[in-house]
Each structure stands twice: as structure tokens, then as C-alpha cells.
Design an enzyme around this catalytic site. Structure first.
Site, PDB file in Angstrom:
ATOM      1  N   GLU A 151     -36.097 -25.448 -17.218  1.00 23.46           N
ATOM      2  CA  GLU A 151     -34.659 -25.266 -17.435  1.00 23.46           C
ATOM      3  C   GLU A 151     -33.914 -25.801 -16.217  1.00 23.46           C
ATOM      4  O   GLU A 151     -34.370 -25.655 -15.079  1.00 23.46           O
ATOM      5  CB  GLU A 151     -34.318 -23.784 -17.631  1.00 23.46           C
ATOM      6  CG  GLU A 151     -32.808 -23.584 -17.735  1.00 23.46           C
ATOM      7  CD  GLU A 151     -32.387 -22.220 -18.261  1.00 23.46           C
ATOM      8  OE1 GLU A 151     -33.181 -21.272 -18.141  1.00 23.46           O
ATOM      9  OE2 GLU A 151     -31.260 -22.123 -18.778  1.00 23.46           O
ATOM     10  N   ASN A 166     -32.403 -19.559 -28.324  1.00 24.55           N
ATOM     11  CA  ASN A 166     -33.171 -19.108 -27.161  1.00 24.55           C
ATOM     12  C   ASN A 166     -33.282 -17.590 -27.160  1.00 24.55           C
ATOM     13  O   ASN A 166     -34.211 -17.046 -27.737  1.00 24.55           O
ATOM     14  CB  ASN A 166     -32.524 -19.622 -25.869  1.00 24.55           C
ATOM     15  CG  ASN A 166     -33.181 -19.058 -24.626  1.00 24.55           C
ATOM     16  OD1 ASN A 166     -34.407 -19.053 -24.543  1.00 24.55           O
ATOM     17  ND2 ASN A 166     -32.415 -18.544 -23.696  1.00 24.55           N
ATOM     18  N   GLU A 167     -32.313 -16.930 -26.558  1.00 23.19           N
ATOM     19  CA  GLU A 167     -32.403 -15.456 -26.448  1.00 23.19           C
ATOM     20  C   GLU A 167     -31.323 -14.812 -27.296  1.00 23.19           C
ATOM     21  O   GLU A 167     -30.451 -14.122 -26.789  1.00 23.19           O
ATOM     22  CB  GLU A 167     -32.239 -15.038 -24.987  1.00 23.19           C
ATOM     23  CG  GLU A 167     -33.504 -15.119 -24.191  1.00 23.19           C
ATOM     24  CD  GLU A 167     -33.353 -14.542 -22.784  1.00 23.19           C
ATOM     25  OE1 GLU A 167     -32.214 -14.345 -22.315  1.00 23.19           O
ATOM     26  OE2 GLU A 167     -34.393 -14.310 -22.151  1.00 23.19           O
ATOM     27  N   CYS A 225     -31.134 -20.237 -21.255  1.00 25.25           N
ATOM     28  CA  CYS A 225     -29.729 -20.011 -21.630  1.00 25.25           C
ATOM     29  C   CYS A 225     -28.920 -21.300 -21.654  1.00 25.25           C
ATOM     30  O   CYS A 225     -27.864 -21.354 -22.274  1.00 25.25           O
ATOM     31  CB  CYS A 225     -29.079 -19.034 -20.660  1.00 25.25           C
ATOM     32  SG  CYS A 225     -29.780 -17.387 -20.764  1.00 25.25           S
TER      33      CYS A 225
HETATM   34  O1  AHR Z   1     -35.220 -18.081 -16.799  1.00 24.54           O
HETATM   35  C1  AHR Z   1     -33.903 -17.765 -16.542  1.00 24.54           C
HETATM   36  C2  AHR Z   1     -33.176 -17.252 -17.769  1.00 24.54           C
HETATM   37  O2  AHR Z   1     -33.740 -16.052 -18.184  1.00 24.54           O
HETATM   38  C3  AHR Z   1     -33.266 -18.116 -18.990  1.00 24.54           C
HETATM   39  O3  AHR Z   1     -32.312 -19.104 -19.005  1.00 24.54           O
HETATM   40  C4  AHR Z   1     -33.046 -17.158 -20.104  1.00 24.54           C
HETATM   41  O4  AHR Z   1     -33.652 -17.565 -21.301  1.00 24.54           O
HETATM   42  C5  AHR Z   1     -33.546 -15.843 -19.552  1.00 24.54           C
HETATM   43  O5  AHR Z   1     -32.593 -14.855 -19.722  1.00 24.54           O
END
Ligand code: AHR
Length: 653
Positions: free
Chosen positions: A46, A376-377, A245
Site C-alpha cells: 500500500e 477493502n475494509e 484504505c
Molecule cells: O495497513 C494499514 C491500514 O490498515 C490499511 O490501509 C487498512 O486496510 C487497515 O486499516
């Protein structure tokens, strides 16, 4: 009895903190319990902590095309003054034009006199240059008026001393690309790029870029070699990108849109990085995305690493920790189309529109994409509603593609339970679970998957890292997850992909800790967790076999955790044994169902202090060591050091 045990323990302590009784473990090599998937140990990338711009993407100029919110951020004009315009040595003005679709801004440089007008780029917390190394400079220029004969480009150190120099003679009033090379006479972590001019007049500049010549695979405008090497050494089974994220965006408008990240680099629309202002304790106002590392480069990186590409796309919900904006169902189509087009971009032949785009970028062969992630989340019914639409559309057109869904950021609780139940009903194939928990949770959850439903989706342990203080605390220090990882491996029939997160962090520009790999502008090193990941990944084996203590899996009895595999190609039994105790422990392992051939290889990772870390000064403070371990018949014993990860490799006859 009680009394004498106490005495023995006390004696053990005096004799060098060793538990004096041996733990007798049994390995059954005769039966393969399940295959270890080649994707078992992968990496999560990321663009957080300056992982892309300022990190893996080797560009050294920050804000090369003047697209940051503050258009001259990263640039200084040291010789301008508060005098009137005519008395000034010169000035940079930003021109914003709608004639350019994406890269709309450029710098118009007016040089008024010969008093030394210059602009200086500070790089990403400086520029790391190495003695004797060569650097490729490129820029676009258009002479507007007057007589600017030369653009002089210099690398300077923190005291303004010149380390290298080159020049460009602009010769056109139309936009034209120029390139030159310069080398550095010294190694300097905080170099800067100085641009000055010979002659007076007005000239337009854009895309001022500097890359080391020595990039990964020597690609022009490529990736930092040392960082890719560290990734390569992990032998990852997959590469998940671009997050995290960052996929979701703080708002939907700021979500990651892959189509904007391909094609000609200068046409890729820059955007603020969502980690720019996320944490008040770690503001990074100069964090933007140039997308020089875009989806084509991610696929190419996956190919270079021998890893399966795993792109994750927005499902139409912005980060629920931020705005949580949701696109109406009636407007979801473009999001779904992005997923379908991405599959075509990766796999389509040259007669397909997106396959042709890939080919035109230099990769006529397909990237052989097998998996794609939706969201993602995310949590709640809006996610499930949207996931269903993606699932139907992807499966209708590409039934062979495996879809990754997610249970959100929580490792348990109502949101997790809801997502798990609904995704099961939808026959989801692969579910992404995240755990940012304290070290104790990791020890206590080594058996998390022992009783998981074997008829439901497979698990992608997509983001995990032990948080020594609290999730998102800037005081978190690296803590190991090895005990938990033995639990992932022991359940390789249901857990088929795993990755630590985040992956990369710039030592002077990070937002989130702990991280797997730390770097500055000159150097990089793997944390102890990196070596834990490497040990598991490089020694994954092909088949899971059983290892037990008194007939039960090792999930922390006497603080010992273990898993075992065999490699049918290398004819090896591979045992991973983790001692989380403050004392060393004698462990005896009986091998059943195979004959052992000679001494074993013992790879050990340990550190006496729980607070010990690797660092730039001591990058190998915690580092695997290798030795031989004698075997007796089909038995091997070892003294597992306090706080140690041990990989024992036995050759089979
Ligand atoms: O790894 C950091 C963040 O943690 C990522 O972007 C997210 O998916 C998680 O909340």
C-alpha cells in the site's frame, strides 16, 4: 512432587534459564494433510508511509509536475526577494491550463537578470545520492520569450556544495522533452536538485524528473533496486495492491481508480494521498500520488517477483473510518465495469480494447490474473449488497477468476459475524480478514482456524501485525507474529493466502508503525518480522503434515507453538517451532512415517530482549543463523532459545 518441580525450575533458572524437562513432539510424515498453496505467503503493498512516491518508485523529485495542492511545494526559490518584480532575479509562476486534460499545471520561469535565479527541489526528505552513481534527468521545456540559452542542473549537498552537474540547451518554443545524465562525486542522504539558467527570458518547465540509472532491472523511470530485492528475497506467492484504505479513499472521489494510473506517466493525474492528513500525530502535507507506480507497474512487479497479482478495487464505499460515502446502487455500474475492464487489461488478447492498452504499454503477453478483490475494509449491509453485484458480473463474464471479499477491519464482533454469515450464504470463495491486535491476541489465537468451517470460504489473512501499544499508535514497536503464523500454516487447508501489513515505511516520513521494511533515501533493512515472514515463506514446503504433543496440535503448551510441512520435491521435512517463553526449552522431535538422512539444518531467529529491533545502524541485529543439528535415528532434539523461531529441515531418505 510439587516441591521438587519448583526446585527443578529454580535450578533451571540458575543454570541459564533453561526449562529442564524436554517436550516430546511427534511428527507424522506419512500423510499429507493438505497441499500448501503456492500463494500461502505473499505481500501486501500500500502507498502508505511514502511506500510508492518517495519509496519503491525511484523518482527523486517531489512534485515534478507542479500538481500538488500548493503548486510549488517541494520547490524553493532562494534568490527571490520581496523587491519589486523588475528588481527580482526571477520568479516561477504556475500556469494552469485546461488545454491539458490531466497534467494541467506547469511552471513559467521568468529570469530577469544575471543575479543567479534558481529553483531547488528538496526531494522526498532529501535525495539519496551515491558516490559514482549516475542519475537520469528528464524535463519538458518550451521557450516562451527572450534568450534562455542553458538550463543548468546540479546535485548539491546540504551545504550547497555541487556534487554533480549537467545542462540542457532548450531550442524550441514548443513543448519538447530533454534528457541528460549527471553523476555524484559523493554519497549524500540529503542532496537536492538545483536548476539555474543562463540568459534572460521566460521559459516553461514541466515534468522535471530525476531517477537513479541503477533501478530494478535497469528500467528507466523504474523502481528502487534495494527495496525490490528485499521483496524478491521473500519469494512471495502473491502481491496484493494497491492497498489498503487507499483503495477506498477518504471520499469516493479520492478512491483509487486504476484507469487513471496507466499509460503515459505524464498523463497520469496526480492526486492527494489519503494518508496525507489522516493522523494529526503524523501529518504529511506533502504526500501525493504521482501514480508513476501504477497498475501496469504493479502487474509487472508481481511478474518480476514470481507472485500472483492480486488487485483490490473500490466497491463503491469510501473509507468508513472517514466519510463512508456510498455510491447509490443505481450508479454502481462504472465501478463494476472497472473490475471487468481490469480483468481484460490483465488477461485480454490484443484484439480487446484493454488488452491492446496493455500491449501498447509494452506487455503483449497477458499478466495471467487469477484473483481480484472487491472492497477493502468495508462493513455492513451496503457492502454485501454491492459485493453481490460485482460477484454476479465478474462470474458471468470471467467464471475462472477468484473473487476476494472481506469481513472488514474487525477480527471478531458483530460486523465480522454479519459479514462472515452473509459471505458464506453467497458462496464467497476467499474472504479477507484483518488483525491489528496486541501481541497477546496473536499468541492466544494460534488456534483461531483449528475449528473453522471447512465447507465455507477460504481465508485470506490479508493484513496483520502485532500492535505493541495500540492499533495506530505511533509508539508501536515491531513485535513478532510467528506463534500465530504456525496456526495459519497448520490450517493451510482453509487459510490459503497470508500477508503482513503494512509493508514499507520511510524512516522520516511514515504514518503507521509497525512495518515490515524500513528505508531512508540511501538504505533499507528488514525488521525482525521481515525475517519471520522470510523464514515461513522460503520454507513453506508443499504438503502439510502433523506435528503434535500428546496427540494435540501445538498451540502454546509450555509456550511452544509449531507446524510442520514436507517438501516433496526437495524430499525434506520442515518443522517450524516457536518458543515464546522467556526461558530456553529442550524439545525432542520424533519423526514417524519417514526415514531421516543425516544431520538436520537448523535456522534460528532469536533475540534475548523483547524490545530488541533492527535498525540502519544494526540491520542484522535480529537475523537468522544457520547450524547443523545431529539426528539420532529418527529423532532430533534442540534447545529452543527463549523468544525464538526455529526452522528445522530434515532430509528424507
Ligand atoms: O495497513 C494499514 C491500514 O490498515 C490499511 O490501509 C487498512 O486496510 C487497515 O486499516
Amino acid at each position: 512432587m510439587k516441591h521438587s518441580l519448583k526446585k527443578m525450575a529454580a535450578l533451571g533458572f540458575l543454570l541459564g534459564a533453561t526449562n529442564s524437562w524436554a517436550l516430546d513432539l511427534d511428527v507424522d510424515a506419512s500423510k499429507s494433510l493438505t497441499k500448501i498453496q503456492p500463494t500461502m505467503y505473499g505481500i501486501f503493498f500500500e502507498d502508505i508511509n511514502f511506500a510508492a512516491d518517495g519509496g519503491l518508485y525511484a523518482e527523486m523529485v517531489k512534485n515534478r509536475s507542479f500538481e500538488f495542492e500548493n503548486r510549488l511545494m517541494g520547490w524553493k526559490e532562494p534568490n527571490t526577494s520581496s523587491q519589486s518584480f523588475n528588481e527580482q532575479s526571477g520568479i516561477a509562476t504556475i500556469i494552469h491550463t485546461d488545454q491539458h486534460k490531466t497534467n494541467k499545471n506547469f511552471a513559467r520561469i521568468t529570469v530577469n537578470n544575471d543575479k543567479g535565479y534558481e529553483i531547488i527541489n528538496e526531494g522526498f526528505r532529501g535525495m539519496g545520492v551515491k558516490k559514482g552513481a549516475r542519475y537520469n534527468l528528464t524535463l519538458k521545456a518550451a521557450r516562451h520569450s527572450g534568450e534562455i540559452k542553458k538550463i543548468v542542473v546540479q546535485l548539491i549537498d546540504k551545504d550547497q556544495k555541487i556534487l554533480g552537474e549537467t545542462s540542457i540547451a532548450p531550442n524550441s518554443s514548443e513543448w519538447k522533452s530533454y534528457s541528460a545524465q549527471l553523476s555524484s562525486s559523493a554519497t549524500e542522504a540529503k542532496a537536492q536538485l538545483k536548476i539555474s539558467f543562463e540568459g534572460k527570458g521566460i521559459i516553461d518547465l514541466d515534468m522535471i524528473s530525476l531517477f537513479p540509472e541503477d533501478t530494478w532491472k535497469n528500467r528507466k523511470g523504474g523502481l528502487r533496486k534495494d527495496l525490490v530485492q528485499l521483496l524478491h528475497d521473500l519469494q512471495p506467492g502473491f502481491l496484493r495492491f494497491p492497498g489498503g484504505c487507499i483503495v477506498e479513499g477518504r471520499t469516493l472521489a479520492e478512491r483509487y481508480q486504476w484507469k487513471k494510473t496507466i499509460g503515459d506517466v505524464e498523463e497520469r493525474e496526480s492526486m492527494v494521498n489519503r494518508w496525507n492528513k489522516e493522523f494529526a500525530h503524523k501529518p504529511a502535507p506533502d504526500y501525493f500520488q504521482s501514480f508513476g507506480l501504477g497498475f501496469y507497474e504493479y502487474f509487472q512487479l508481481a511478474e518480476d517477483l514470481g507472485a500472483e497479482p492480486l488487485p483490490i478495487l473500490s466497491c463503491g464505499i469510501a473509507c468508513q473510518f472517514n466519510t463512508g460515502e456510498v455510491v447509490p446502487m443505481a450508479e454502481l455500474d462504472p465501478y463494476v465495469q472497472d473490475a471487468l475492464d481490469l480483468i481484460e487489461f490483465a488477461n485480454g488478447d490484443l484484439n480487446t480494447p484493454w488488452g491492446k492498452v496493455r500491449a501498447d504499454m509494452g506487455h503483449p503477453k497477458p499478466f495471467n490474473l487469477k484473483m481480484i478483490g472487491v472492497g477493502n475494509e468495508q462493513w455492513g449491509y451496503q457492502y454485501i449488497e454491492r459485493f453481490k453485484v460485482f460477484q454476479a458480473a465478474i462470474k458471468a463474464k470471467y467464471p475462472e477468476i477468484h473473487i476476494v471479499s472481506g469481513t472488514g477491519p474487525f477480527a471478531e464482533g458483530p460486523h465480522f459475524d454479519y459479514a462472515q454469515t452473509e459471505l458464506k450464504k453467497l458462496n464467497a470463495e476467499l474472504v479477507d480478514e484483518h488483525y491489528y491486535k496486541d501481541p497477546k491476541w496473536f499468541r492466544e489465537n494460534a488456534a483461531r482456524y483449528d475449528n473453522y468451517d471447512r465447507t465455507g470460504p477460504k481465508i485470506f489473512a490479508g493484513e496483520y501485525a502485532a500492535q505493541s501499544v495500540a492499533p495506530v499508535s505511533p509508539d508501536n514497536k515491531n513485535n513478532w507474529e510467528a506463534a500465530f503464523m504456525t496456526g495459519l500454516e497448520r490450517n493451510a487447508d482453509v487459510v490459503t493466502l497470508t500477508s503482513y501489513a503494512p509493508l514499507l515505511a520511510h524512516a522520516e516520513a511514515w504514518q503507521w508503525t509497525p512495518d515490515l521494511i524500513w528505508f531512508n533515501n540511501l538504505e533499507s533493512y528488514g525488521s525482525a518480522n521481515y525475517y519471520v515472514q522470510k523464514l515461513f515463506s522460503n520454507n513453506s514446503g508443499t504438503d502439510l503434515i502433523s506435528i503434535s504433543y500428546q496427540g494435540k496440535p501445538l498451540t502454546g503448551q509450555q509456550n511452544i507453538f509449531a507446524s510442520a510441512t514436507k517438501d516433496i520435491n526437495a524430499k525434506e521435512i520442515i518443522i517450524k517451532l516457536v518458543n515464546t517463553d522467556a526461558k530456553s526449552q529442550t524439545v525432542a522431535i520424533n519423526i514417524n512415517g519417514a526415514k531421516i538422512n543425516g544431520a538436520a539444518k537448523w535456522i534460528k531467529l532469536t533475540s534475548p530482549g523483547l524490545d530488541d529491533l533492527n535498525s540502519f545502524e544494526k540491520p542484522k541485529n535480529i537475523y537468522p543463523t544457520e547450524s547443523k543439528l545431529e539426528t539420532k535415528g529418527d529423532k532430533v532434539s534442540l534447545e529452543a532459545a527463549a523468544y525464538s523461531v526455529n526452522v528445522i529441515k530434515l532430509k528424507m531418505k
